[in-house]
Structures are given as structure tokens and as C-alpha cells.
Design a protein around this motif. Structure first.
Motif, PDB file in Angstrom:
ATOM      1  N   ASP A   1       3.612   0.765   2.889  1.00 15.00           N
ATOM      2  CA  ASP A   1       3.244  -0.126   3.988  1.00 15.00           C
ATOM      3  C   ASP A   1       3.062  -1.511   3.362  1.00 15.00           C
ATOM      4  O   ASP A   1       2.065  -1.772   2.695  1.00 15.00           O
ATOM      5  CB  ASP A   1       1.952   0.370   4.632  1.00 15.00           C
ATOM      6  CG  ASP A   1       1.601  -0.363   5.920  1.00 15.00           C
ATOM      7  OD1 ASP A   1       2.004  -1.532   6.070  1.00 15.00           O
ATOM      8  OD2 ASP A   1       0.883   0.224   6.762  1.00 15.00           O
ATOM      9  N   ASP A   2       4.050  -2.381   3.559  1.00 16.79           N
ATOM     10  CA  ASP A   2       4.117  -3.663   2.853  1.00 16.79           C
ATOM     11  C   ASP A   2       3.859  -4.835   3.789  1.00 16.79           C
ATOM     12  O   ASP A   2       4.393  -4.879   4.905  1.00 16.79           O
ATOM     13  CB  ASP A   2       5.502  -3.863   2.226  1.00 16.79           C
ATOM     14  CG  ASP A   2       5.789  -2.867   1.107  1.00 16.79           C
ATOM     15  OD1 ASP A   2       4.827  -2.289   0.564  1.00 16.79           O
ATOM     16  OD2 ASP A   2       6.975  -2.676   0.772  1.00 16.79           O
ATOM     17  N   THR A   3       3.059  -5.782   3.321  1.00 14.75           N
ATOM     18  CA  THR A   3       2.884  -7.061   4.004  1.00 14.75           C
ATOM     19  C   THR A   3       3.514  -8.144   3.142  1.00 14.75           C
ATOM     20  O   THR A   3       3.186  -8.271   1.958  1.00 14.75           O
ATOM     21  CB  THR A   3       1.398  -7.365   4.239  1.00 14.75           C
ATOM     22  OG1 THR A   3       0.836  -6.333   5.068  1.00 14.75           O
ATOM     23  CG2 THR A   3       1.218  -8.716   4.929  1.00 14.75           C
ATOM     24  N   VAL A   4       4.435  -8.906   3.746  1.00  9.35           N
ATOM     25  CA  VAL A   4       5.229  -9.907   3.023  1.00  9.35           C
ATOM     26  C   VAL A   4       4.940 -11.286   3.610  1.00  9.35           C
ATOM     27  O   VAL A   4       4.989 -11.483   4.829  1.00  9.35           O
ATOM     28  CB  VAL A   4       6.737  -9.592   3.127  1.00  9.35           C
ATOM     29  CG1 VAL A   4       7.564 -10.614   2.351  1.00  9.35           C
ATOM     30  CG2 VAL A   4       7.026  -8.173   2.620  1.00  9.35           C
ATOM     31  N   GLU A   5       4.649 -12.232   2.745  1.00  3.98           N
ATOM     32  CA  GLU A   5       4.343 -13.591   3.178  1.00  3.98           C
ATOM     33  C   GLU A   5       5.585 -14.272   3.778  1.00  3.98           C
ATOM     34  O   GLU A   5       6.721 -13.918   3.452  1.00  3.98           O
ATOM     35  CB  GLU A   5       3.831 -14.415   1.997  1.00  3.98           C
ATOM     36  CG  GLU A   5       2.482 -13.969   1.452  1.00  3.98           C
ATOM     37  CD  GLU A   5       1.354 -14.214   2.434  1.00  3.98           C
ATOM     38  OE1 GLU A   5       1.399 -15.216   3.160  1.00  3.98           O
ATOM     39  OE2 GLU A   5       0.421 -13.385   2.468  1.00  3.98           O
TER      40      GLU A   5
ATOM     41  N   TRP B   1       0.858  -1.181   0.000  1.00  2.00           N
ATOM     42  CA  TRP B   1       0.000   0.000   0.000  1.00  2.00           C
ATOM     43  C   TRP B   1       0.893   1.229   0.000  1.00  2.00           C
ATOM     44  O   TRP B   1       1.685   1.428   0.911  1.00  2.00           O
ATOM     45  CB  TRP B   1      -0.933  -0.020   1.208  1.00  2.00           C
ATOM     46  CG  TRP B   1      -2.019  -1.040   1.064  1.00  2.00           C
ATOM     47  CD1 TRP B   1      -1.997  -2.344   1.488  1.00  2.00           C
ATOM     48  CD2 TRP B   1      -3.275  -0.849   0.415  1.00  2.00           C
ATOM     49  NE1 TRP B   1      -3.161  -2.966   1.141  1.00  2.00           N
ATOM     50  CE2 TRP B   1      -3.977  -2.077   0.484  1.00  2.00           C
ATOM     51  CE3 TRP B   1      -3.890   0.234  -0.220  1.00  2.00           C
ATOM     52  CZ2 TRP B   1      -5.250  -2.237  -0.051  1.00  2.00           C
ATOM     53  CZ3 TRP B   1      -5.162   0.073  -0.748  1.00  2.00           C
ATOM     54  CH2 TRP B   1      -5.828  -1.144  -0.666  1.00  2.00           C
ATOM     55  N   GLN B   2       0.758   2.049  -1.049  1.00  2.00           N
ATOM     56  CA  GLN B   2       1.733   3.096  -1.338  1.00  2.00           C
ATOM     57  C   GLN B   2       1.098   4.482  -1.225  1.00  2.00           C
ATOM     58  O   GLN B   2       0.211   4.836  -1.999  1.00  2.00           O
ATOM     59  CB  GLN B   2       2.308   2.865  -2.735  1.00  2.00           C
ATOM     60  CG  GLN B   2       2.938   1.480  -2.850  1.00  2.00           C
ATOM     61  CD  GLN B   2       3.398   1.117  -4.243  1.00  2.00           C
ATOM     62  OE1 GLN B   2       3.138   1.827  -5.215  1.00  2.00           O
ATOM     63  NE2 GLN B   2       4.099  -0.016  -4.355  1.00  2.00           N
ATOM     64  N   SER B   3       1.563   5.261  -0.243  1.00  2.00           N
ATOM     65  CA  SER B   3       1.034   6.604  -0.040  1.00  2.00           C
ATOM     66  C   SER B   3       1.438   7.553  -1.161  1.00  2.00           C
ATOM     67  O   SER B   3       0.762   8.561  -1.397  1.00  2.00           O
ATOM     68  CB  SER B   3       1.504   7.150   1.306  1.00  2.00           C
ATOM     69  OG  SER B   3       0.990   6.376   2.373  1.00  2.00           O
TER      70      SER B   3
END
Length: 246
Positions: free
Chosen positions: A47-51, A23-25
């Protein structure tokens, strides 16, 4: 002219792959002119979510101040100047890419584990191009426990002795705050400001409720009171110039 602009979480850019939810501001993926969309000197705020077991393999950067702030899980960092370690919540980390550096960032949890990584990465331009690449980190969990704005990373002279880590931009300071319900902080007064709700829910004075992922871009103003309405975490930038200055 003073301006307060609220950016809702769902209005950010979103880029998704099999293992990354970013998610990129500010426009990041496929963007080659970060300065054109910056606020103050803040070029990237992802704001990154990484598996589990996934991440970015070795890749190159140059002439950028890169600050990494972990919210959940851990990042395994390796780079071409010999740094090799784990970044976790409460550990401030900065990489100055300078004349060029290669690094990798991966979720510290293996594929058989269930721990996703959630991490915010922020980029600023350096004051000086082509410097020798360098790296800095420091655990500030004790300072964050006080429930106030803590200077995380700064190049401003007045924070030389109290910011956790330094950055090569003399016009900017990043603060973090972990707030219990009912706790309040005040936004620094500056030509440019950026407030990001990394966790929880807060009330932003005169502008209502902000939820996780919401942000506020401030121009020529400050002094607003932010009160947590549940346990929350904030990232706040104070900036005294912009990429368009001069």
C-alpha cells in the motif's frame, strides 16, 4: 487446520524515501524470495503513497502477475509493449510480465499539485513461465456501486465470464467491495484467503473491528461476515493453492 490471523496495520513492514511511503503486508523491499513469505499465492501486497510528480521510472519485471488498484489520485503507466495510460480509482489493471517487460508508474499529479497517489500493488506467480508479456484494464466503477464483492481479476475458470480482467493464475481471484455503513459481504470459503481494509472501518465476524490497513489471513476457512461500520473499501483474495504446494 482452519486459522484466522489478524494482521494489524502497524505490524506491516514500512519503507520510506523522500517521495514514497510503502506499507508492505509481505516483505518486499530487498527481498529476493517472495514465495518464502507468501500467503497462498499472494507474494506482494504493498500500500504505497507517492508524492506529486514522483514515481518509479522505467524498470524491469518478469514472470509475475501484477495487479494495480488505485485508492486515491492516479497512476500514469507506460511500458515497453506500447501501453500508455492513466489508472484511476475503479479501474482494474493487470500486467503479466512474462518473459520480460519494462514499465514506469508515476503519480499523475504534477509537483505543483497537492494530490498524493495512494495505490495498492499485488503480485502473484504465473502458472506458466516465459509467456509473451501482456496487459489488460477495465473500468468497473458501475459494478462497485452495488456494494457487493466484485470479481476484479481472476484466472479461475468459474470467473472467466464475470471477472473484470484475467490473470495467469488459475487458482486465484481478487474481489473488491465499496461498502456503505451497515452493508455486509461474506468472505469466500477457500484453502487460503486474504482480506484487506483499504479504507474505512469494518466488523469482522467473531474477530472484532478492523481499521484501514488491517488485514486478515485465512487458512482452510471462510464464510465470515464483514459489516462496514463506516463507508469502507475492501480487497479480498480467494486462493486455492499456495506457493509451497507440491
Amino acid at each position: 487446520m482452519a486459522q484466522v490471523r489478524v494482521i494489524r496495520s502497524e505490524d506491516r513492514g514500512n519503507w520510506r524515501s523522500e517521495w514514497l511511503d510503502s506499507w508492505q503486508s509481505f516483505p518486499a523491499t530487498g527481498n529476493f524470495d517472495f514465495a518464502a513469505n507468501a500467503h497462498g499465492v499472494l507474494l506482494i501486497h504493498n500500500d504505497d503513497t507517492v508524492e506529486p510528480g514522483e514515481g518509479f521510472d522505467m524498470h524491469a519485471h518478469r514472470d509475475a502477475e501484477i495487479i494495480t488498484w488505485v485508492l486515491e489520485g492516479s497512476v500514469v503507466h507506460k511500458d515497453s509493449i506500447g501501453n500508455d495510460g492513466v489508472i484511476y480509482p475503479g479501474l482494474a489493471q493487470r500486467m503479466s510480465a512474462g518473459s520480460g517487460i519494462n514499465h514506469s508508474e508515476r503519480n499523475g499529479a504534477g509537483r505543483q499539485e497537492r494530490q498524493k497517489l495512494r495505490v495498492v500493488q499485488m503480485w502473484l506467480p504465473p502458472d506458466e513461465l516465459g509467456v509473451t508479456p501482456n496487459y489488460e484494464q477495465l473500468d468497473i466503477q458501475k459494478e462497485l456501486a452495488a456494494g457487493a464483492l466484485v470479481p476484479v481479476a481472476s484466472g479461475m475458470p468459474q470467473h472467466r465470464d464475470d471477472a473484470a480482467i484475467s490473470i495467469g493464475n488459475r487458482s486465484a481471484t481478487l474481489y473488491a467491495a465499496r461498502l456503505g455503513e451497515g452493508t455486509a459481504v461474506t468472505v469466500p470459503d477457500a484453502p487460503f484467503g486474504h482480506v484487506y481494509v483499504a479504507k474505512g472501518r469494518v466488523d469482522f465476524e467473531a474477530h472484532g473491528t478492523l481499521n484501514r490497513g488491517d488485514a486478515v489471513r485465512l487458512t482452510a476457512t471462510g464464510g465470515h461476515r464483514i459489516t462496514a461500520t463506516e463507508d469502507s473499501e475492501l480487497l479480498v483474495w480467494e486462493m486455492h493453492t499456495s506457493t509451497s504446494a507440491g
